[in-house]
Design a protein around this motif. Structure first.
Motif, PDB file in Angstrom:
ATOM      1  N   UNK A   1     -57.316 -27.875  70.994  1.00  0.00           N
ATOM      2  CA  UNK A   1     -56.165 -27.275  71.674  1.00  0.00           C
ATOM      3  C   UNK A   1     -56.590 -26.678  73.001  1.00  0.00           C
ATOM      4  N   UNK A   2     -57.703 -25.913  72.971  1.00  0.00           N
ATOM      5  CA  UNK A   2     -58.181 -25.274  74.199  1.00  0.00           C
ATOM      6  C   UNK A   2     -58.733 -26.300  75.194  1.00  0.00           C
ATOM      7  N   UNK A   3     -59.340 -27.352  74.724  1.00  0.00           N
ATOM      8  CA  UNK A   3     -59.863 -28.392  75.617  1.00  0.00           C
ATOM      9  C   UNK A   3     -58.699 -29.106  76.305  1.00  0.00           C
ATOM     10  N   UNK A   4     -57.706 -29.499  75.520  1.00  0.00           N
ATOM     11  CA  UNK A   4     -56.536 -30.189  76.093  1.00  0.00           C
ATOM     12  C   UNK A   4     -55.818 -29.267  77.075  1.00  0.00           C
ATOM     13  N   UNK A   5     -55.666 -28.018  76.721  1.00  0.00           N
ATOM     14  CA  UNK A   5     -55.019 -27.052  77.605  1.00  0.00           C
ATOM     15  C   UNK A   5     -55.804 -26.900  78.903  1.00  0.00           C
ATOM     16  N   UNK A   6     -57.124 -26.826  78.822  1.00  0.00           N
ATOM     17  CA  UNK A   6     -57.965 -26.687  80.012  1.00  0.00           C
ATOM     18  C   UNK A   6     -57.895 -27.917  80.904  1.00  0.00           C
ATOM     19  N   UNK A   7     -57.977 -29.116  80.297  1.00  0.00           N
ATOM     20  CA  UNK A   7     -57.905 -30.360  81.072  1.00  0.00           C
ATOM     21  C   UNK A   7     -56.542 -30.460  81.761  1.00  0.00           C
ATOM     22  N   UNK A   8     -55.451 -30.137  81.058  1.00  0.00           N
ATOM     23  CA  UNK A   8     -54.105 -30.174  81.632  1.00  0.00           C
ATOM     24  C   UNK A   8     -53.998 -29.206  82.807  1.00  0.00           C
TER      25      UNK A   8
END
Length: 185
Positions: A10-17
């Motif tokens: 969740x945090x990785x996807x949020x950061x990449x976005x």
């Protein structure tokens, strides 16, 4: 453990976005900033051109005022033949309408009959020229002076028709009246 892996993704996807959004926003900002500078450059060019045109206009006005003759030395030019009153040609009118037409007969105007013609004569409107120079509002006042039964007429086209008759445009008048029979537009 599954909960921890889900949280990490969740945090990785949020950061990449967030990073992608930041890069896209930066690029849009760069593109728009470039067009603003282009617009201001164009505005400056137009302001310079406007200043040049104003200077040219002032120069022309000065030349014109210097070249104007005084009113005392001006002689009125003779009236050109084209400005004189047109000549009534009964044969041309008869050819266009298929009947004899009398000069300044207001009844030639579509919508004007003998009674309405009398009303106009009371207002000293007795010629095609006079009717052509009369506003539609004045024509309506003439009609209103005759009572309720005359108020239903629409005199909007009467000055125009009278002008065609005055200027001798018989064919055009006949064609116009054929298209607008009985005052219907």
């Amino acid at each position: 453990m599954n909960l921890e892996i889900s949280t990490i993704w969740f945090w990785i996807i949020l950061g990449v976005t967030g990073i992608i959004s930041g890069v896209v926003g930066y690029l849009f900002g760069k593109v728009n900033a470039g067009s603003d500078s282009d617009n201001s450059f164009q505005i400056n060019l137009l302001e310079i051109e406007n200043a040049k045109l104003k200077a040219d206009l002032d120069t022309c006005k000065k030349r014109l005022s210097a070249a104007k003759p005084s009113k005392e030395n001006v002689i009125d030019p003779p009236v050109p033949i084209s400005k004189l009153a047109p000549t009534f040609h009964a044969n041309e009118a008869k050819t266009a309408f298929g009947k004899s037409i009398k000069e300044n007969d207001l009844k030639i105007v579509e919508g004007i009959g003998p009674k309405i013609e009398e009303l106009f004569h009371k207002f000293d409107i007795k010629t095609w020229k006079a009717l052509s120079e009369t506003s539609a509002d004045t024509c309506q006042e003439v009609l209103n002076s005759g009572g309720k039964r005359y108020r239903i007429h629409d005199p909007a086209s009467w000055p125009m028709q009278a002008k065609m008759a005055y200027e001798g445009h018989w064919k055009q008048l006949a064609e116009w009246q054929e298209k607008h029979r009985a005052g219907k537009y």
